[in-house]
Design a protein around this motif. Structure first.
Motif, mmCIF file in Angstrom:
data_model
loop_
_atom_site.group_PDB
_atom_site.id
_atom_site.type_symbol
_atom_site.label_atom_id
_atom_site.label_comp_id
_atom_site.label_asym_id
_atom_site.label_seq_id
_atom_site.Cartn_x
_atom_site.Cartn_y
_atom_site.Cartn_z
ATOM 1 N N VAL A 174 58.726 62.251 42.999
ATOM 2 C CA VAL A 174 59.087 60.588 42.311
ATOM 3 C C VAL A 174 59.651 59.667 43.855
ATOM 4 C CG1 VAL A 174 60.031 59.419 40.976
ATOM 5 C CG2 VAL A 174 59.603 61.520 40.490
ATOM 6 N N ARG A 175 60.039 59.382 44.597
ATOM 7 C CA ARG A 175 60.273 58.103 45.796
ATOM 8 C C ARG A 175 58.955 58.443 45.943
ATOM 9 N NH1 ARG A 175 63.555 54.426 46.688
ATOM 10 N NH2 ARG A 175 63.483 54.333 49.270
ATOM 11 N N ARG A 176 58.036 59.302 46.368
ATOM 12 C CA ARG A 176 57.144 58.559 46.659
ATOM 13 C C ARG A 176 56.209 58.008 46.483
ATOM 14 N NH1 ARG A 176 57.597 63.326 49.115
ATOM 15 N NH2 ARG A 176 56.096 65.111 48.340
ATOM 16 N N ARG A 177 56.102 57.926 44.950
ATOM 17 C CA ARG A 177 54.828 57.787 43.944
ATOM 18 C C ARG A 177 53.948 59.219 44.183
ATOM 19 N NH1 ARG A 177 55.465 51.623 45.193
ATOM 20 N NH2 ARG A 177 57.687 51.153 44.760
ATOM 21 N N GLY A 178 54.126 59.784 44.511
ATOM 22 C CA GLY A 178 52.953 61.117 43.589
ATOM 23 C C GLY A 178 52.732 61.386 45.140
#
Length: 92
Positions: free
Chosen positions: A69-73
């Motif tokens: 989630v932090r790296r947006r997938g």
């Protein structure tokens, strides 16, 4: 290298003194690529005794749902990860 022991958690928190070895802190930089081919990196600070252990711990963290989630997938390229010792005084 000699590893010292330090109280963990704080003795007052549990009512007794528990110890664990003081491990070096490693910074593991994992390249990432998004669906539109934009690249980036995600950096993990991990305490580990060896480079291989640092890579393993960072790999476990990189595959965790909150890291995705932090790296947006974006996809993490663990095969191209790099490892370095952190600077003095860096604590996580």
């Amino acid at each position: 290298m000699t590893l010292a022991s330090t109280p963990w958690p704080h003795p007052a928190a549990s009512g007794h003194l528990a110890t664990r070895p003081v491990l070096p802190m490693w910074l593991v930089t994992v390249p990432t690529v998004n669906a539109d081919t934009r690249g980036g990196v995600q950096v993990f600070a991990v305490p580990a005794a060896t480079v291989q252990e640092a890579l393993t711990l960072a790999g476990d963290r990189a595959t965790a749902p909150d890291a995705v989630v932090r790296r947006r997938g974006a996809a993490a390229d663990l095969a191209r990860a790099t490892v370095s010792l952190s600077g003095h005084g860096f604590r996580v």
